[in-house]
Design an enzyme around this catalytic site. Sequence first.
Site, short mmCIF file in Angstrom:
data_model
loop_
_atom_site.label_atom_id
_atom_site.label_comp_id
_atom_site.label_asym_id
_atom_site.label_seq_id
_atom_site.Cartn_x
_atom_site.Cartn_y
_atom_site.Cartn_z
CE LYS A 40 -3.97 1.90 -0.13
NZ LYS A 40 -4.92 1.71 -1.25
CG ASP A 45 -6.77 -0.79 -2.80
OD1 ASP A 45 -5.62 -1.21 -3.07
OD2 ASP A 45 -7.15 0.35 -3.11
#
Length: 352
Positions: free
Chosen positions: A187, A220
């Site tokens: 991330k 995600d």
Amino acid sequence: MNNYKIAAIPGDGIGVEVIAAGVEVLQALAAKCGTFGLEFAHFDWGSERYLREGQYIPEGGLASLKAFDAIFFGAVGSQEVPDHVSLWGLRLPICQGFDQYANVRPARVLPGVTSPLAKGKAIDWVIVRENSEGEYAGSGGRVHQGLPIEVATEVSTFTRVGVERIHRFAFELARTRPAKHLTLVTKSNAQRHGMVLWDEVFAEVAKDYPDVRTTRELVDAVTTTMVLKPEQLDVVVATNLHADILSDLAAALSGSLGIAPTANLNPSREFPSMFEPIHGSAFDITGKGVANPIATFWTAVMMLEHLGEAAAARELMAAIEAVTESGLHTPDLGGKATTREVTDAVLALIRR
Ligand code: IPM
Ligand code: MG
């Protein structure tokens, strides 16, 4: 003949039920094979003990575990103890104290089990979870407690050593699998310090593994790959928290949390490693005799592999798969079978 000393810590809730089943199956397997022995010592470390004596692990307890070849752990968590207290009281002191930095979570749709995904059969993943630092480092604090100006910090910690060793572990594992494919979950677009180090070190380590194909995915985005293109994943390496979340998704996609196993490995073998089903204590079904023991049996397979008993591990896995294939399923898999019935079916195959 190798005689392994195993510390059994059933803990709380259904942990007690599934570890009892697991010990029974492992003992039957050792008796059948006749080439190794298993000696179990039982520890009553759990929330009842905490409520009675104020401690999950008694004084000197952790040190006493060092003498064991492996730890067979059930679950920790009670409705009477805040979750962060039980976690930091029992499971994390063992994982972190014994530097079990590699948490390995395979996910596969076992025969006879239905995945909620149409392409479920394509699930054959191993999630490698960093297990010693990151978001679980426990670093942070609370200031001005209870006042309107209260502040709390929860600081993720990424060390070069910690990041490098988990990536190297994941590459080594990926190398042993047919697809030889490793996905880096990150991330670093939003988290520009720790996650950037995480990515940089991955690229450095990758140079030592030219035979392993690598892919990089944001955490995600990888959830959509898991659901829509499961065949595109093989070994996945992720931080402590990211992998915690992804492994629950992986378990659900492979049919049930009731079948998912874990190994908390101390790869240097300086300390014992710990093996546990990932489902937790499950108060809703505790004492009903319907907990799925398959996660614990699969966990036992991982423990046998770690101990070097590959043949016994294969035999147990074959028995597990024959039983899931037969349709004898506990309620989490849509069936009516009890823990006892599934255990007996596995025992019958082992003793055959
Ligand atoms: C897991 C569990 C634990 C974790 C809980 C019980 C704190 O969810 O092993 O995945 O978050 O590590
Ligand atoms: Mg979890």
